[in-house]
Design a protein around this motif. Sequence first.
Motif, PDB file in Angstrom:
ATOM      1  N   MET A 193       0.768  -1.187  -0.027  1.00 39.22           N
ATOM      2  CA  MET A 193       0.041  -0.194  -0.194  1.00 39.22           C
ATOM      3  C   MET A 193       0.876   1.299  -0.051  1.00 39.22           C
ATOM      4  N   LEU A 194       0.581   2.199  -0.990  1.00 39.67           N
ATOM      5  CA  LEU A 194       1.410   3.324  -0.867  1.00 39.67           C
ATOM      6  C   LEU A 194       0.563   4.499  -0.329  1.00 39.67           C
ATOM      7  N   VAL A 195       1.363   5.208   0.614  1.00 35.20           N
ATOM      8  CA  VAL A 195       0.655   6.396   1.494  1.00 35.20           C
ATOM      9  C   VAL A 195       1.238   7.647   0.917  1.00 35.20           C
TER      10      VAL A 195
ATOM     11  N   VAL B  85      -0.838   6.338  -5.664  1.00 35.13           N
ATOM     12  CA  VAL B  85      -1.492   6.531  -4.457  1.00 35.13           C
ATOM     13  C   VAL B  85      -2.759   6.480  -4.343  1.00 35.13           C
ATOM     14  N   ASP B  86      -3.498   5.797  -3.643  1.00 30.17           N
ATOM     15  CA  ASP B  86      -4.940   5.694  -3.831  1.00 30.17           C
ATOM     16  C   ASP B  86      -5.557   6.955  -2.679  1.00 30.17           C
ATOM     17  N   ASP B  87      -6.517   7.770  -3.340  1.00 30.58           N
ATOM     18  CA  ASP B  87      -6.834   8.785  -2.677  1.00 30.58           C
ATOM     19  C   ASP B  87      -7.406   8.724  -1.160  1.00 30.58           C
ATOM     20  N   ARG B  88      -7.689   7.626  -0.727  1.00 31.81           N
ATOM     21  CA  ARG B  88      -7.957   7.453   0.663  1.00 31.81           C
ATOM     22  C   ARG B  88      -6.685   7.265   1.442  1.00 31.81           C
ATOM     23  N   HIS B  89      -5.547   7.231   0.859  1.00 33.39           N
ATOM     24  CA  HIS B  89      -4.433   6.875   1.648  1.00 33.39           C
ATOM     25  C   HIS B  89      -3.463   8.425   1.549  1.00 33.39           C
TER      26      HIS B  89
END
Length: 55
Positions: free
Chosen positions: A1-3, A29-33
């Motif tokens: 997971m990318l933050v 990076v997922d917007d949620r992270h």
Amino acid sequence: MLVGYMRVSSADDRQSVDLQRAALIAAGVDDRHIHADKASGARVDRPGLKAASPG
């Protein structure tokens, strides 16, 4: 997971995190992270940075 973490030093609307957000999303990076702060880099209390940090 990318933050991702982004910060601007001005709390008003003179600075925006839009370009930083776009670059993080382009990097996968997922917007949620993605976490953000609008605070001086000299401040040690940055909730967004703490949220992005492991542990």
